[in-house]
Design an enzyme around this catalytic site. Structure first.
Site: not given
Ligand code: AMP
Ligand code: MG
Length: 488
Positions: A114, A127, A177, A184, A253-254
């Site tokens: 991650k 990313g 991880r 999901r 998605d979580n």
């Molecule tokens: P999360 O809020 O962590 O569940 O993330 C929601 C979405 O945003 C997922 O598709 C993650 O892969 C993407 N995401 C979060 N942070 C980044 C980042 N720094 N660069 C690219 N994608 C991100």
């Molecule tokens: Mg997520």
């Protein structure tokens, strides 16, 4: 399957054998100068990995995404999801799945990096991830595991040697991880919305084989899948509620299919009992507040059920009826498990109808007088009532009398009750101020000793040892509410 490498990597890639629409194969992104910050040695051992080999240059290169271990097939997974109620296409935007480690016990565990760089699903993101939040995920996920709560685990954190731009420039980091899988609810939403019914069915069969292999004996295996996921999620959310864990971003998605807690972004533990507790800076409506989690759980499962409709029955009305009946089961599983968990927290072995009101009266008192959730149960466990802010209140004295009378109406001894309470009420949780203190020392001073000591204490939350006492103390009163953040 590949043969084990010198580090012990033993990859299979069953997810990569799914139809191409479910993922994108990737080349890894090279980082400047990887450095190992923390390695979870006991987890490494249970995965069949050699700790020494992981710590050497080649081992760290794998954890930093600079070297593909033999047998790995790096990819980013596609998924969609409802984020705060709005449906959107997502996918691994900053995570790369190396493959599935087949452990010495023949378990199959996803190994994911991650913060490993951009993918086709990154949208506007870089990313990348930063050191503080990756260590935070490491600490809290490992604390959850020690508390007995199903969760993804953290194998390691490395720094990349590259700066990452957030509000300021921060050290880049990658977390390894480990998960039963990264399937999901959002993976199924992706399949229903963007793939064919055949692909949806392949995904469902895959999830059954991977997480619910016994299901085959049922007549409608996709309904059984739905029922099992509902049950596991109800059980998981009960466990969160019992320890005061606020996930903070329960988007679909979580929510995993395996029933593990995933995505430690804005999560935090509640101090004083208040169902309205929210830490996430963006959750201004309290959608994912502590007391709302059970409802958001069933809302998400409704989305899961919808995504399975084409598989449940060829007649849509029949499919909807089956889905609704399955969803209706959630409440009963939830309440039954919550009641038995709460009874255990109060040392109660047997069942009486009035138990629910006994529990609720205590929670109401805790809310009214701002009593700390974890410490109140610990003080009840050790009969140190004078330690709680409830002490001296007439209503509390009356409640204690009722509780004692209730304990008197079961055959188990006082000692047995106390043992049950010791095993059900943690002495320590990752208190926000302790986590922040550890992260500050780590990120600002490169001093990891504070975190290491915290991790040691959190590894045995039910030990009730004298050393844990200082970790149970509350933070000094503050003018600022504790705030947590997404996508850090
Ligand atoms: P999360 O809020 O962590 O569940 O993330 C929601 C979405 O945003 C997922 O598709 C993650 O892969 C993407 N995401 C979060 N942070 C980044 C980042 N720094 N660069 C690219 N994608 C991100
Ligand atoms: Mg997520």
């Amino acid at each position: 399957m590949t043969k084990t490498t010198e580090t012990g990597w033993n990859f299979d890639n069953s997810y990569a054998r799914l139809p191409n629409s479910f993922f994108t194969r990737l080349n890894l992104n090279h980082v400047d100068s990887p450095k190992l910050i923390i390695l979870n040695e006991s987890l490494a051992n249970s995965l069949g990995l050699d700790v020494k080999a992981l710590q050497n240059e080649k081992g760290v290169a794998v954890l930093a995404g600079n070297r593909i271990p033999e047998g790995a097939l790096p990819l980013a997974q596609a998924y969609a999801g409802h984020q705060f109620g709005h449906f959107t296409m997502l996918g691994d935007g900053r995570a790369i799945l190396l493959g599935e480690q087949i452990t010495p016990n023949d378990e199959r565990m996803d190994i994911q990096l991650k913060g490993a760089g951009r993918t086709p699903y990154s949208r506007m993101g870089d990313g990348r991830a930063t050191l503080g939040p990756m260590l935070r995920e490491y600490i809290i996920s490992e604390a959850m595991h020690a508390l007995g709560i199903p969760t993804t685990r953290s194998l390691a954190v490395v720094t990349t040697g590259e700066p990452v731009i957030r509000e300021t420039e921060l050290p880049g980091a990658i977390l390894t991880r480990v998960a039963a899988s990264h399937l999901r609810v959002g993976t199924f939403q992706f399949a229903t919305n963007f793939c064919t019914d055949v692909e949806l069915q392949i995904l469902a069969d895959y999830a059954i084989e991977r997480h619910f292999p016994v299901i085959d004996v049922f007549s409608n295996r996709y309904l059984a899948l739905l029922q099992e996921v509902i049950k596991r999620q109800a059980e998981l959310i009960v466990k969160w509620q019992l320890v005061g864990f606020v996930h903070g971003v329960m988007n679909t998605d979580n929510m995993t299919i395996s029933g593990e807690t995933i995505d430690y972004g804005p999560c935090a533990f509640m101090d004083n009992y208040d169902p309205a507790t929210v830490f996430s800076s963006i959750d201004s409506q309290g959608r994912y507040a502590y007391g709302h989690q059970p409802y958001m759980g069933v809302w998400n499962l409704g989305r899961f059920a919808e995504s399975l409709l084409p598989l449940l029955h060829e007649n849509q009305d029949e499919a909807i009826k089956l889905a609704e009946d399955a969803i209706d089961e959630y409440g009963e599983v939830y309440v039954t498990k919550w009641l038995s968990g709460m009874r255990a927290k109060l040392g109660i072995f047997t069942e009486e109808t009035a138990d629910e009101s006994l529990i609720k009266e205590l929670l109401d008192l805790m809310q009214k007088y701002n009593a700390d959730y974890t410490n109140t149960f610990r003080d009840l466990t050790f009969n140190q009532l004078e330690n709680t802010v409830l002490f001296g209140k007439k209503e509390f004295a009356q409640w204690v009398e009722k509780w004692q009378a209730r304990l008197g109406r079961q055959q188990q001894s006082k000692a047995e009750s106390q043992q049950l309470m010791r095993d059900s009420n943690p002495a320590v949780i990752p208190r926000n101020h302790r986590v922040e203190e550890a992260l500050k020392a780590a990120v600002e001073q490169g001093d990891y000793s504070v975190m290491e000591r915290l991790l040691e204490v959190l590894a045995n939350p039910y030990a009730h040892t004298p050393e844990q006492k200082e970790y149970a103390t509350l933070p000094a009163p503050s003018n600022w509410p504790y705030q947590t953040f997404c996508g850090t």
